[in-house]
Design a protein around this motif. Structure first.
Motif, PDB file in Angstrom:
ATOM      1  N   SER A 125       5.801  -0.130   0.433  1.00 22.37           N
ATOM      2  CA  SER A 125       4.725   0.116   1.392  1.00 22.37           C
ATOM      3  C   SER A 125       5.023  -0.653   2.663  1.00 22.37           C
ATOM      4  CB  SER A 125       3.381  -0.340   0.817  1.00 22.37           C
ATOM      5  OG  SER A 125       2.426  -0.524   1.833  1.00 22.37           O
ATOM      6  N   ASP A 126       4.928   0.016   3.800  1.00 23.49           N
ATOM      7  CA  ASP A 126       5.198  -0.643   5.085  1.00 23.49           C
ATOM      8  C   ASP A 126       4.236  -1.796   5.340  1.00 23.49           C
ATOM      9  OD1 ASP A 126       7.238   1.146   5.509  1.00 23.49           O
ATOM     10  OD2 ASP A 126       6.108   2.425   6.884  1.00 23.49           O
ATOM     11  N   ILE A 127       2.986  -1.646   4.880  1.00 31.81           N
ATOM     12  CA  ILE A 127       1.999  -2.716   5.077  1.00 31.81           C
ATOM     13  C   ILE A 127       2.440  -3.983   4.357  1.00 31.81           C
ATOM     14  CG2 ILE A 127      -0.340  -3.483   4.491  1.00 31.81           C
ATOM     15  CD1 ILE A 127      -1.335  -0.697   5.066  1.00 31.81           C
ATOM     16  N   SER A 134      -0.560   2.136  -8.556  1.00 29.32           N
ATOM     17  CA  SER A 134      -1.011   1.162  -7.581  1.00 29.32           C
ATOM     18  C   SER A 134      -1.254   1.867  -6.252  1.00 29.32           C
ATOM     19  CB  SER A 134       0.056   0.073  -7.402  1.00 29.32           C
ATOM     20  OG  SER A 134       0.355  -0.546  -8.638  1.00 29.32           O
ATOM     21  N   MET A 135      -2.138   1.332  -5.435  1.00 27.15           N
ATOM     22  CA  MET A 135      -2.458   1.982  -4.173  1.00 27.15           C
ATOM     23  C   MET A 135      -1.317   1.882  -3.163  1.00 27.15           C
ATOM     24  SD  MET A 135      -5.122   3.720  -3.187  1.00 27.15           S
ATOM     25  CE  MET A 135      -6.721   3.120  -3.734  1.00 27.15           C
ATOM     26  N   GLY A 136      -0.530   0.811  -3.249  1.00 21.63           N
ATOM     27  CA  GLY A 136       0.530   0.572  -2.286  1.00 21.63           C
ATOM     28  C   GLY A 136       1.484   1.734  -2.062  1.00 21.63           C
ATOM     29  N   PRO A 137       2.038   2.346  -3.123  1.00 25.13           N
ATOM     30  CA  PRO A 137       2.979   3.450  -2.914  1.00 25.13           C
ATOM     31  C   PRO A 137       2.382   4.665  -2.217  1.00 25.13           C
ATOM     32  CG  PRO A 137       3.227   2.552  -5.116  1.00 25.13           C
ATOM     33  CD  PRO A 137       2.005   1.917  -4.535  1.00 25.13           C
ATOM     34  N   PHE A 138       1.069   4.749  -2.149  1.00 24.99           N
ATOM     35  CA  PHE A 138       0.430   5.863  -1.441  1.00 24.99           C
ATOM     36  C   PHE A 138       0.276   5.599   0.059  1.00 24.99           C
ATOM     37  CE2 PHE A 138      -1.365   6.991  -5.706  1.00 24.99           C
ATOM     38  CZ  PHE A 138      -0.858   8.274  -5.762  1.00 24.99           C
ATOM     39  N   ASN A 139       0.516   4.351   0.484  1.00 24.74           N
ATOM     40  CA  ASN A 139       0.226   3.984   1.874  1.00 24.74           C
ATOM     41  C   ASN A 139       0.975   4.834   2.892  1.00 24.74           C
ATOM     42  OD1 ASN A 139      -0.145   0.362   1.375  1.00 24.74           O
ATOM     43  ND2 ASN A 139      -1.493   2.055   0.843  1.00 24.74           N
ATOM     44  N   ASN A 140       2.201   5.213   2.552  1.00 23.56           N
ATOM     45  CA  ASN A 140       3.008   6.001   3.479  1.00 23.56           C
ATOM     46  C   ASN A 140       2.776   7.496   3.320  1.00 23.56           C
ATOM     47  OD1 ASN A 140       4.079   3.546   4.287  1.00 23.56           O
ATOM     48  ND2 ASN A 140       5.899   3.745   3.016  1.00 23.56           N
ATOM     49  N   ILE A 141       1.879   7.861   2.387  1.00 29.89           N
ATOM     50  CA  ILE A 141       1.591   9.282   2.120  1.00 29.89           C
ATOM     51  C   ILE A 141       0.184   9.643   2.577  1.00 29.89           C
ATOM     52  CG2 ILE A 141       1.455  11.059   0.321  1.00 29.89           C
ATOM     53  CD1 ILE A 141       3.246   9.273  -1.428  1.00 29.89           C
ATOM     54  N   ILE A 142      -0.785   8.792   2.226  1.00 33.09           N
ATOM     55  CA  ILE A 142      -2.199   9.076   2.495  1.00 33.09           C
ATOM     56  C   ILE A 142      -2.756   7.969   3.381  1.00 33.09           C
ATOM     57  CG2 ILE A 142      -4.469   9.451   1.447  1.00 33.09           C
ATOM     58  CD1 ILE A 142      -2.953  10.297  -1.118  1.00 33.09           C
ATOM     59  N   GLU A 143      -3.079   8.307   4.616  1.00 34.93           N
ATOM     60  CA  GLU A 143      -3.473   7.330   5.621  1.00 34.93           C
ATOM     61  C   GLU A 143      -4.617   6.430   5.153  1.00 34.93           C
ATOM     62  OE1 GLU A 143      -4.672   7.340  10.382  1.00 34.93           O
ATOM     63  OE2 GLU A 143      -5.282   9.018   9.103  1.00 34.93           O
ATOM     64  N   GLU A 144      -5.614   7.028   4.542  1.00 39.59           N
ATOM     65  CA  GLU A 144      -6.816   6.268   4.169  1.00 39.59           C
ATOM     66  C   GLU A 144      -6.522   5.129   3.188  1.00 39.59           C
ATOM     67  OE1 GLU A 144      -8.267  10.317   5.496  1.00 39.59           O
ATOM     68  OE2 GLU A 144      -6.554   9.502   4.393  1.00 39.59           O
ATOM     69  N   THR A 145      -5.478   5.277   2.362  1.00 38.67           N
ATOM     70  CA  THR A 145      -5.181   4.230   1.379  1.00 38.67           C
ATOM     71  C   THR A 145      -4.666   2.963   2.032  1.00 38.67           C
ATOM     72  OG1 THR A 145      -2.884   4.941   0.986  1.00 38.67           O
ATOM     73  CG2 THR A 145      -4.610   6.001  -0.337  1.00 38.67           C
ATOM     74  N   GLN A 146      -4.224   3.069   3.288  1.00 39.02           N
ATOM     75  CA  GLN A 146      -3.709   1.885   3.971  1.00 39.02           C
ATOM     76  C   GLN A 146      -4.786   0.817   4.133  1.00 39.02           C
ATOM     77  OE1 GLN A 146      -1.777   2.894   7.668  1.00 39.02           O
ATOM     78  NE2 GLN A 146      -0.825   4.714   6.805  1.00 39.02           N
ATOM     79  N   VAL A 147      -6.017   1.247   4.342  1.00 44.13           N
ATOM     80  CA  VAL A 147      -7.092   0.295   4.635  1.00 44.13           C
ATOM     81  C   VAL A 147      -7.344  -0.636   3.461  1.00 44.13           C
ATOM     82  CG1 VAL A 147      -9.554   0.077   5.123  1.00 44.13           C
ATOM     83  CG2 VAL A 147      -8.195   1.749   6.356  1.00 44.13           C
TER      84      VAL A 147
END
Length: 324
Positions: free
Chosen positions: A171-173, A88-101
């Motif tokens: 994910s912080d988001i 899932s994209m969520g766990p990457f949010n705190n690792i890869i900035e672009e995935t937050q969007v």
């Protein structure tokens, strides 16, 4: 971490004989069960690879979190213990900035809008960002629209969410999204959600129809509210260490096979969503569809203000919103 590394190595060893016909067998992880669209899509990708490389490359898919939950398998993939990973994209949010969007609530207007964005230059740009983190982004799979479900009561408005406890991905988001709606977020691995709802540690969670159904969460959380706060694509990544071991030709074949697996996954997903929805409705789940999303959308303003801070992310959001 050591426990998950050992699990990965033991599982790899157990499958080695079955895959011995191939020169290189890529070990791929998925937390979803056998038969789930993402699992089947990577298995189909494996068939493409075997055919297109004359048996040089194969894929063994370890489904049902055999190699660990997503946070652990991401680390294993970065280290090269796991070769491929559907996450899932969520766990990457705190690792890869672009995935937050693409994990922002209501950033996509519809599933079709998400496809148009992720299949184009914006999607390619985000995939490229994985390489700085020892990963190679290969393709996007569908994660459907995510909605809240719980064991306590029907949710028809934001007021109903007040004080309730919901599991979210780590994910912080997602934590801030739930907080902005007046509820309490509890980050935890996917595999712990069923028992946590059952024992009252949390009131509910949020996910798509197939995950809600296949996990059995509908058995312990009988209220599902179609607020559709997230339409988050999932991503298929490869360990950069594993990818770099391949020849340039085989790298190109892997990239293309991943892309070719996407329409397979989407077709399976569309069908699975219908089947899963019908199954939970037949089980007596109360599905709340009459809900005004406007207050939910307006409540996300502080989430955007907090997380969309760099010029890079602001530009991505602008371009996503401008995509037809």
């Amino acid at each position: 971490m050591k426990r998950h590394l050992m699990a990965a190595l033991l599982a790899t060893s157990a499958m080695a004989t079955a895959a011995s016909a191939c020169e290189v067998t890529l070990r791929s992880s998925d937390t979803h069960p056998e038969g789930y669209p993402t699992v089947v899509a990577v298995q189909e990708m494996g068939k493409m690879l075997e055919e297109r490389t004359n048996g040089r490359l194969c894929i063994e898919v370890f489904h049902s979190a055999q190699l660990g939950q997503e946070k652990d398998t991401i680390e294993q993939t970065q280290f090269g213990v796991i070769d491929m990973n559907r996450v899932s994209m969520g766990p990457f949010n705190n690792i890869i900035e672009e995935t937050q969007v693409v994990s922002l609530p209501y950033v996509f207007r519809s599933v079709e809008h998400m496809h148009n964005v992720m299949d184009g230059p914006i999607g390619d740009e985000i995939l490229a960002a994985f390489e700085q983190h020892d990963l190679v982004g290969l393709a996007y799979f569908d994660g459907g629209s995510r909605s809240f479900y719980n064991s306590q009561k029907p949710i028809t408005s934001m007021e109903d969410l007040a004080g309730m406890k919901f599991r979210v991905m780590q994910s912080d988001i997602f934590v801030d999204m739930v907080g902005a709606l007046g509820a309490n977020a509890t980050p935890m691995p996917y595999g712990e959600v069923y028992s946590s709802i059952q024992t009252g540690v949390i009131d509910g969670a949020e996910n798509n129809w197939p995950s809600y159904e296949s996990s059995g969460h509908f058995e312990v959380a009988g209220y599902y509210t179609l607020d559709q706060h997230l339409i988050v694509p999932e991503v298929l990544v490869m360990s950069k260490a594993s990818f770099d071991k391949l020849s340039a030709d085989d790298q190109a074949i892997v990239r293309q096979a991943a892309k070719d697996a996407v329409p397979v996954m989407r077709a399976l997903w569309a069908e699975r969503e219908k089947v899963s929805e019908q199954k939970v409705r037949d089980a007596g789940v109360e599905v709340i569809t009459d809900i005004d999303k406007t207050p939910f959308i307006e409540a996300m303003k502080p989430v955007y203000e907090k997380h969309v801070t760099s010029d890079k992310l602001k530009d991505l959001v602008t371009r996503i919103q401008a995509t037809e």
